[in-house]
Each structure stands twice: as C-alpha cells, then as structure tokens.
Design a protein around this motif. Structure first.
Motif, short mmCIF file in Angstrom:
data_model
loop_
_atom_site.label_atom_id
_atom_site.label_comp_id
_atom_site.label_asym_id
_atom_site.label_seq_id
_atom_site.Cartn_x
_atom_site.Cartn_y
_atom_site.Cartn_z
N LEU A 158 50.25 44.48 41.13
CA LEU A 158 50.01 44.45 42.32
C LEU A 158 49.83 43.41 43.24
N GLY A 159 50.07 42.16 42.41
CA GLY A 159 49.72 40.97 43.16
C GLY A 159 51.27 40.77 43.95
N ILE A 160 52.33 41.44 43.33
CA ILE A 160 53.74 41.43 44.02
C ILE A 160 53.86 42.15 45.09
N PHE A 161 53.11 43.14 45.24
CA PHE A 161 53.17 44.31 46.56
C PHE A 161 51.99 43.81 47.53
N THR A 162 50.79 43.42 47.08
CA THR A 162 49.96 43.27 47.96
C THR A 162 50.19 41.95 49.30
N SER A 163 49.52 42.06 50.29
CA SER A 163 49.78 41.20 51.04
C SER A 163 49.27 39.85 50.61
N PRO A 164 49.86 38.62 50.88
CA PRO A 164 49.66 37.42 50.40
C PRO A 164 48.32 36.93 50.84
N ASN A 165 47.86 37.34 52.12
CA ASN A 165 46.69 36.99 52.55
C ASN A 165 45.27 37.31 51.58
N PHE A 166 45.77 38.39 51.10
CA PHE A 166 44.50 39.00 50.06
C PHE A 166 44.56 38.51 48.84
N LEU A 167 45.66 37.81 48.30
CA LEU A 167 45.79 37.26 46.82
C LEU A 167 44.52 36.30 46.65
N GLY A 168 44.43 35.35 47.46
CA GLY A 168 43.12 34.44 47.13
C GLY A 168 41.90 34.94 47.13
N VAL A 169 41.57 35.85 48.04
CA VAL A 169 40.26 36.78 48.10
C VAL A 169 40.00 37.49 47.21
N ALA A 170 40.98 38.11 46.62
CA ALA A 170 41.04 39.16 45.33
C ALA A 170 40.31 38.35 44.23
N PHE A 171 41.08 37.14 43.86
CA PHE A 171 40.53 36.51 42.80
C PHE A 171 39.26 35.74 42.76
N ASP A 172 39.15 35.33 44.11
CA ASP A 172 37.57 34.93 44.57
C ASP A 172 36.76 35.75 44.25
N SER A 173 37.06 37.29 44.70
CA SER A 173 36.11 38.40 44.55
C SER A 173 35.72 38.49 43.10
N GLY A 174 36.76 38.32 42.31
CA GLY A 174 36.39 38.36 40.75
C GLY A 174 35.48 37.33 40.22
N GLY A 175 35.28 36.19 40.87
CA GLY A 175 34.59 35.09 40.55
C GLY A 175 33.06 35.19 40.87
N VAL A 176 33.05 35.68 42.23
CA VAL A 176 31.78 35.94 42.90
C VAL A 176 30.73 36.88 42.24
N THR A 177 31.57 37.87 41.63
CA THR A 177 30.50 38.93 41.09
C THR A 177 30.03 38.59 39.79
N THR A 178 30.43 37.17 39.17
CA THR A 178 29.79 36.90 38.07
C THR A 178 28.62 36.01 38.34
N GLY A 179 27.72 36.45 39.26
CA GLY A 179 26.84 35.84 39.80
C GLY A 179 25.26 35.96 39.19
#
Length: 229
Positions: A158-179
């Motif tokens: 999916l990282g190949i096809f998604t908008s570049p602006n969402f890549l960093g946000v996506a992986f940060d989203s995985g980090g913040v859910t381990t709160g």
C-alpha cells in the motif's frame, strides 16, 4: 497495590529524559530560570499523574480486561468475542490521548484538509479490526508470524500506491496506539482469552496483540491515503 513500587517505576522512566532536558537547557538552550521552574513543576505533576494512572490501570483495567476475556471464551460464541474485541479496540483508541494529539497536529498541518475526526475514526477502526483478528487468531490457533507477515507485506504494498503525505502519518499512527490507555486493556483482554481457551497452553499466547493492534492503524491510514487525494 504497592504505591512505592509504582512511583519508583515512573520516576525511573521519567528521570533520564528529565536530566537530558535539564542539561541541554543549561548548556545549549540557556533557558531562563522561570522556564526551569515551570519544567520542574511540570515534571512533578507528570510523575504524580502517571503514578495515579498506572495504579488505576492495575486496579481497574487489567482485572476487568481479564474477566471480560475469560467470560467471552466461556460463552462459546466466536462472533461475540470478535465483536466485543472490535468494539473495545475502537473505544479505547478513541480515548487514547496520543491519538488525539496526533490527529490535532495533522489537522493543523494540513489546514483542515484531513480532519481530526476522520483520522481518529480511521485509526480506531484499524485498531478495532486488528484486535478482533488477534482474538480470532488465538481462538483458531493461527501462528502469529503468518498474520504479522501478511500485514506488513500489505503495508509495504500500500505504501507504493498511497499519497506520500500519508506515509509518515500512517506509521506514526501505529506508534501512538501503543499508549497507556490501549496497551494495558488489550493485553489484559488477551490474557483472559488465552487463560480460558482450551486450545491454548498458557496465557503467554496473549502476547502479540499489541503488535497486531499497532499494524492495524497503519493499514487503515494507508488505505485512507490511497483514496484521499
């Protein structure tokens, strides 16, 4: 409940970053004395707040999570266990402070193009689905490596096809859910399911839920980036 032990755990966690910030503030930042006072007061409040929070999690979140997990298995209804796992994953993610902070920052940076509600809902939906699949995996005795491997293969695709602006946000989203809100409850829920399920040998099979719960929001935000141009 050992209050002293919990307090020491928090102090040991906060002390390193506190010392680093203090040293940098004196040597490089040269912060005024007033800012140091605010920093010291804030540090004390953080320590007290985290101590109270972890005590509350140990007294409330962990026991109720284990009770819910074991009760779901004892009822013998697979669909009910999956549905409750989804709902609980969704709700605790919405209540996670880190998720709210990230969503607010994304909304500010994007100037409202990606709304806070949209991002929070996407992340919570990803966690809910991931928790439901994780509980289903435990019940069906599916090896964790299969789900993790397939999930991250899908992430990189999916990282190949998604908008570049969402890549960093996506992986940060995985980090913040381990709160602090999400992890204790999800782990306790998994321990409850694994401890009662006849197909499992021990409660250690509950480990891996957080790994799956963190990849769920990454996939959700990446999918959002594919369609949200």
């Amino acid at each position: 409940m050992n209050v002293r032990e919990t307090l020491l755990e928090v102090v040991y966690s906060i002390l390193p970053i506190t010392l680093i910030v203090a040293v940098l503030g004196v040597t490089i930042g040269r912060l005024p004395a007033e800012d140091f006072v605010y920093f010291a007061v804030g540090t004390v409040m953080v320590i007290l707040g985290l101590t109270l929070f972890f005590m509350g999690a140990k007294l409330g979140f962990l026991p109720i999570g284990e009770v819910m997990g074991s009760a779901l298995v004892e009822r013998g209804k697979l669909w009910l266990m999956v549905a409750v796992g989804f709902v609980m994953g969704f709700v605790v993610t919405v209540a996670e402070p880190d998720v709210q902070v990230l969503a607010g920052q994304v909304a500010t940076v994007s100037e409202g193009a990606v709304g806070k509600l949209l991002l929070v809902s996407s992340v919570a939906l990803g966690v809910g689905i991931a928790v439901a699949l994780a509980l289903l995996r435990m019940f069906l005795n599916v090896p964790l490596i299969y789900l993790l491997g397939a999930s991250y293969l899908l992430v990189f695709t999916l990282g190949i096809f998604t908008s570049p602006n969402f890549l960093g946000v996506a992986f940060d989203s995985g980090g913040v859910t381990t709160g602090p809100m999400t992890v204790p409850f999800i782990l306790a829920l998994g321990v409850g399911v694994a401890s009662v399920s006849s197909k499992k040998k021990s409660s250690t099979d509950s480990f891996g839920l957080v790994a799956l719960a963190s990849v769920g929001p990454i996939l959700a935000v990446l999918i959002l980036g594919v369609f949200y141009r």
